[in-house]
Design an enzyme around this catalytic site. Structure first.
Site, PDB file in Angstrom:
ATOM      1  CG  ASP A  12     113.343 -21.308  31.629  1.00  0.00           C
ATOM      2  OD1 ASP A  12     113.147 -20.129  31.295  1.00  0.00           O
ATOM      3  OD2 ASP A  12     112.476 -22.201  31.534  1.00  0.00           O
ATOM      4  CG  ASP A 131     104.278 -16.299  33.855  1.00  0.00           C
ATOM      5  OD1 ASP A 131     104.701 -16.115  32.698  1.00  0.00           O
ATOM      6  OD2 ASP A 131     105.034 -16.498  34.830  1.00  0.00           O
TER       7      ASP A 131
END
Lengths: 267, 201
Positions: A12, A131
């Site tokens: 990330d 997600d």
């Protein structure tokens, strides 16, 4: 021997640095993306995923230069995602050297982008990131699951896990496959950052719904969790971040462990 | 040594360029065979779709692929680049380059499509491309079609995906890999080095 299960470290990235958060929030610094990419590649990672978690307009240049730096040091495939909303943006990322581009919010807002990307670059470049979060409010027409006698369905979230869409993740997975997704990167928001293990129910449901490869993500805290997701579902790849970043486990050791437990991996 | 990558305008050829440069080659990206002299080797990259890729090659050059290569210049076709060697593909309607006999068919739908990830090579015969590469080496695949040569003799190696997928083909100076050597770590890099050695000859 046939196709192996893939182990995918995820980086990330915010402001050019690798960070790690809990439940998509409270982030800490975890290192230089290019150095980490090189290290993981050397240790036998099968692929890498970079997600730009800030994904602001100003960051696009940073990400472009990061992508081309990474492409010069590693010789395994890598995916880049985070805030990709337009065809032009996706194209930029691919032309800078990424092998695949992951789209999430951009695909929910404008599903045609999946087909457009497929037509331009081929299916193999198009990863749709989903997600999903358990929603315990009964809703008609959703795919209902249960655990510990609680019933729920899986809702698709966008904007980095902040906004619910009311869309059923199972139905969305079917749709993105029809539209031309080559792969699904499936993250459980409930499990992400918990180090509690992958959401097996979610992963199994999606894998059984689509015929494209699926990457399980969210919740991996130890190698056992990877073993579990490979034994209990037919998922193709397992993604993890923190277990690799803080030197808790190296990629090669994790793969050796999986191999000892009869999971086919590349060693 | 100078080699050329043919760009169909469809995607990422950066990784392939870097992989060749790491092995000491000078690389130009070309969009036409006209005036493309002085290259010791040609690479057909593995991204894009069959019809647009074949069309881009025909439209952009007066010189055809066959005229350009003349069975002399070593060519490495990767994934789609290898599929284009054949006569036709279920991915499109265009006629392929037809420098190898046979066709390209979609993978059976009982398997996950695309065939994506690391699979190992079963080497069928020795080949310059395979120098120093052990049997069962891992390489990275990502494709939805496979080639069906008329004559199995051109298959150098295959890979098991429930069915045998031809992974490397060779006829004369033409080499094709269904997987991506530029994404296959050290083994892939070694294959690229082997190909460049053929270009030097």
């Amino acid at each position: 021997m046939t196709l192996t299960k893939r182990i995918i470290p995820c980086l990330d990235v915010a402001n050019g640095r690798v960070v790690k958060g809990l439940h998509f929030e409270s982030i800490k610094d975890a290192g230089d993306p290019v150095l980490l990419a090189e290290k993981y590649s050397r240790e036998g990672a099968d692929e890498l995923v970079f997600l730009d978690i800030t994904a602001s307009q100003e960051q696009r240049e940073t990400i472009r230069s990061l992508v081309s730096k990474v492409a010069q040091v590693i010789d395994i495939p890598f995916t880049v995602g985070g805030g990709v909303k337009t065809l032009q943006h996706a194209r930029d990322i691919l032309l800078c050297g990424a092998d695949k581009v992951a789209i999430n919010t951009g695909a929910v807002k404008n599903p045609e982008i999946i087909t457009e990307l497929m037509n331009l670059f081929g299916k193999q470049c198009v990863v749709v990131a989903i997600d999903a979060k358990r929603n315990y409010d009964y809703a008609k027409g959703k795919n209902i699951f249960s655990e510990d006698s609680k019933k729920f369905w899986f809702e698709v979230f966008i904007y980095g896990g902040k906004t619910g869409t009311g869309i059923d993740a199972i139905e969305w997975a079917k749709k993105v496959q029809q539209l031309g997704a080559g792969e699904i990167l499936l993250t459980s928001i409930d499990k992400d950052g918990t180090k509690d293990g992958y959401d097996i129910i979610l992963t199994k449901a999606i894998v059984e719904t689509v015929s494209t490869p699926v990457i399980a993500s969210g919740g991996c805290g130890e190698p056992l969790h990877m073993l579990e997701v490979f034994k209990k579902t037919d998922v193709d790849a397992a993604l993890a971040a923190s277990i690799f970043h803080y030197e808790t486990h190296s990629v090669d050791r994790v793969k050796e462990y999986l191999k000892e437990n009869n999971v086919d991996v590349r060693l | 040594m100078k080699v050329a990558i043919f760009d169909y305008g469809a995607g990422n050829i950066f990784s392939l360029k870097v992989a060749l440069e790491k092995r000491g080659a000078t690389v130009d990206v070309i969009k036409s065979f006209d005036q493309a002299d002085n290259y010791s080797g040609l690479l057909l990259p593995g991204v894009g779709n069959f019809d647009p890729a074949v069309q881009s090659m025909r439209k952009s050059s007066k010189t055809t692929f066959q005229e350009y290569v003349q069975d002399k210049i070593p060519v490495l076709g990767i994934c789609l680049g290898m599929e284009m060697f054949f006569e036709k593909s279920e991915e499109g309607k265009e006629q392929g380059l037809s420098v190898m006999e046979g066709e390209v068919v979609i993978l059976p739908n009982k398997f996950k499509i695309p065939h994506m990830g690391w699979n190992n090579l079963k080497i069928r015969k020795s080949n310059p491309l395979m120098d120093g590469i052990p049997d069962s080496s891992w390489v990275y695949f990502v494709h939805s079609y496979r080639v069906k040569p008329k004559n199995d003799d051109i298959i150098v190696a295959d890979s098991d995906y429930g069915i045998a997928v031809p992974a490397i083909v060779n006829r004369g100076t033409l080499y094709g890999t269904q997987f991506h050597p530029e994404k296959s770590g050290k083994i892939g890099s070694l294959m690229i080095q082997n190909f460049l050695r053929e270009c030097k000859k």
